[in-house]
Design a protein around this motif. Structure first.
Motif, PDB file in Angstrom:
ATOM      1  N   ASP A 373       0.851  -1.198   0.000  1.00 52.61           N
ATOM      2  CA  ASP A 373       0.000   0.000   0.000  1.00 52.61           C
ATOM      3  C   ASP A 373       0.888   1.250   0.000  1.00 52.61           C
ATOM      4  N   GLU A 374       0.257   2.431   0.071  1.00 48.17           N
ATOM      5  CA  GLU A 374       0.998   3.685  -0.082  1.00 48.17           C
ATOM      6  C   GLU A 374       1.595   4.219   1.220  1.00 48.17           C
ATOM      7  N   GLU A 378       8.542   4.988  -0.275  1.00 46.11           N
ATOM      8  CA  GLU A 378       8.290   4.321  -1.548  1.00 46.11           C
ATOM      9  C   GLU A 378       9.323   3.222  -1.827  1.00 46.11           C
ATOM     10  N   ASN A 381       8.629   0.265   0.346  1.00 48.03           N
ATOM     11  CA  ASN A 381       7.457  -0.473  -0.121  1.00 48.03           C
ATOM     12  C   ASN A 381       7.775  -1.320  -1.346  1.00 48.03           C
ATOM     13  N   GLU A 413       4.229   0.192  -4.880  1.00 48.22           N
ATOM     14  CA  GLU A 413       2.986   0.700  -4.305  1.00 48.22           C
ATOM     15  C   GLU A 413       1.839   0.605  -5.307  1.00 48.22           C
ATOM     16  N   THR A 415      -1.486   2.306  -6.089  1.00 53.85           N
ATOM     17  CA  THR A 415      -2.156   3.574  -5.756  1.00 53.85           C
ATOM     18  C   THR A 415      -3.587   3.630  -6.268  1.00 53.85           C
ATOM     19  N   LYS A 419      -6.235   5.827  -0.161  1.00 58.53           N
ATOM     20  CA  LYS A 419      -5.155   5.650   0.823  1.00 58.53           C
ATOM     21  C   LYS A 419      -5.657   5.756   2.249  1.00 58.53           C
ATOM     22  N   ARG A 425      -6.820  -0.455   1.683  1.00 55.44           N
ATOM     23  CA  ARG A 425      -5.381  -0.739   1.695  1.00 55.44           C
ATOM     24  C   ARG A 425      -5.102  -2.222   1.875  1.00 55.44           C
ATOM     25  N   ARG A 429      -2.379  -4.981  -0.505  1.00 54.45           N
ATOM     26  CA  ARG A 429      -1.198  -5.656   0.059  1.00 54.45           C
ATOM     27  C   ARG A 429      -1.269  -7.118  -0.382  1.00 54.45           C
TER      28      ARG A 429
END
Length: 436
Positions: A373-374, A378, A381, A413, A415, A419, A425, A429
């Motif tokens: 997720d965000e 970054e 992630n 991520e 998007t 968010k 979210r 994942r």
């Protein structure tokens, strides 16, 4: 004197036991002492009063007591009960105003002693860690240097036997203060303490000197405590208490943040944002393995478990095509907990589905794409999405799928969802699959 001999034998026996105990603590494979939990070395520096009792020349007297003696002890504790000490002493003896004879003499002493930590032996640590008591005894050599030669000799060499008690008061981990009362007997003393005449013909334990000192002890080493103050029983109790406190803190915590403390939580891995019962278990009224709060969102975007099961059980010629379409359309996914590469429990069925497809279609290859997720950095992630894909690949390889048939991609991520929504979210994942 018999009592002193008895205490000495006990101290020597303790030293032998301590040596045996230290040997038992040696590493059996390398013969190297195990790491100790306390310091061993110390220096004891003291000064005080003396009282030589006999032998003296008739008419020669000293002040009682006389403030003219000092000693230095270099001590090594084998363990927290027994140790060794090198005691170096000096006494200055001179006549007082009431003496019929004037004299000056110097007395020097070096003694090797065994030391018993009576505070540990008798359980002082059970009620105090600030007061202690040592017993010491041993043999050595002494010299009495006279002002004028007697019978051609100005120094009388003799053997000494010493025993004493040393109360201690702890100031810090490095410092303590002590008092000491020691009785010192001598063998083969030929000159009186005053240095004016020869002693009588009885050269056994006919000579006695009593010293009373106060002083300070400094402890060497990088451990927190010295053997004088260390107690295995107390440390075990502290360790047990610390473990109980840690357990209490852990029990009162809420690892999965579902509002149910750990000690009541029967499922400590519930996903963030889902409702749970009083035991911390995600509410799943239809018992399909998917929390009710997530099921509606999953149904809206992905195939239902029933659709997948029907496709897997279809024996028609189009079953393989149908399953491939479900996979490539994003209906088969593996989901993960927040900031984790551990698949959620309800995703295990999806892993089994893709493994079954790969086993039944030996020519098929699959691409595994991980997502995060965000929330967060970054770059982190992206790395997390790759770890998630690797985790699923490792499970598939362990199930017998050839690793050469699997390709990994780090999707980073996702998007595509709101968010600010915890449920949304959770949906991104994941690891998705593409088969050819």
């Amino acid at each position: 004197m018999k009592n002193i001999f008895t205490l000495s034998l006990l101290c020597i026996s303790g030293l032998l036991f301590a040596q045996e105990e230290m040997t038992m603590e040696m590493d059996s494979s390398a013969s190297i002492p195990v790491t100790q939990k306390y310091n061993h070395w110390s220096i004891d520096l003291g000064a005080g009063v003396q009282k030589p009792t006999r032998p003296f020349t008739e008419g020669a007297f000293m002040n009682t007591p006389s403030l003219t003696q000092a000693d230095l002890g270099i001590r090594y504790m084998i363990n927290n009960k027994f140790g060794l000490n090198l005691d170096l002493g000096f006494n200055y003896m001179e006549s007082d105003d009431d003496s019929d004879l004037e004299f000056q003499s110097n007395y020097y002493r070096a003694t090797i002693e065994g030391v018993a930590n009576l505070g540990e032996v008798f359980g002082f640590r059970e009620w105090t860690n600030g007061v202690n008591l040592l017993f010491h005894t041993g043999f050595g050599f002494s010299g009495l240097r006279t002002q004028e030669p007697i019978d051609g000799e100005d120094t009388d060499w003799m053997m000494n036997f010493q025993a004493g008690l040393t109360p201690q008061v702890r100031l810090s981990d490095k410092w303590a203060v002590f008092g000491d009362l020691s009785a010192i007997g001598h063998v083969r003393q030929t000159i009186t303490w005053d240095g004016l005449s020869l002693a009588n013909e009885n050269r056994g334990f006919n000579s006695l000197l009593v010293n009373a000192s106060v002083g300070v002890t400094y402890y060497f080493g990088n451990k927190q405590q010295h053997a004088d103050w260390y107690s295995e029983n107390v440390m075990q109790k502290l360790s047990d208490l610390e473990m109980e406190m840690d357990k209490m803190i852990s029990d009162l915590g809420d690892d999965d943040q579902d509002g149910v403390p750990n000690y009541l939580d029967r499922d400590n891995t519930t996903e963030s944002g889902v409702r749970v019962d009083s035991k911390g278990r995600a509410i799943d009224q239809n018992q399909n393995g998917i929390p009710d709060d997530m099921e509606s969102a999953l149904k809206a975007q992905y195939a239902s478990k029933t659709d997948v099961d029907n496709a897997m059980n279809d024996n028609s010629s189009t079953a393989g095509t149908t399953m491939k379409k479900l996979i490539n359309s994003g209906y088969i996914n593996v989901y993960f907990e927040f900031n984790s590469a551990k698949p959620t429990t309800y995703s295990l069925g999806a892993i089994n589905t893709i493994i079954t497809y790969m086993q039944e279609n030996s020519s098929a290859n699959a691409t595994l794409t991980g997502y995060a997720d965000e929330l967060g950095n970054e770059q982190y992630n992206t790395e997390l999405s790759e770890r998630r894909a690797k985790m699923v690949r490792d499970v598939m390889v362990a199930a017998g799928i050839d690793e050469s048939r699997l390709t990994l991609e780090a999707g980073g991520e996702d998007t595509s969802v709101d968010k600010s929504s915890g449920n949304a979210r959770q949906l991104v994942r994941r690891v998705t699959f593409s088969v050819d």
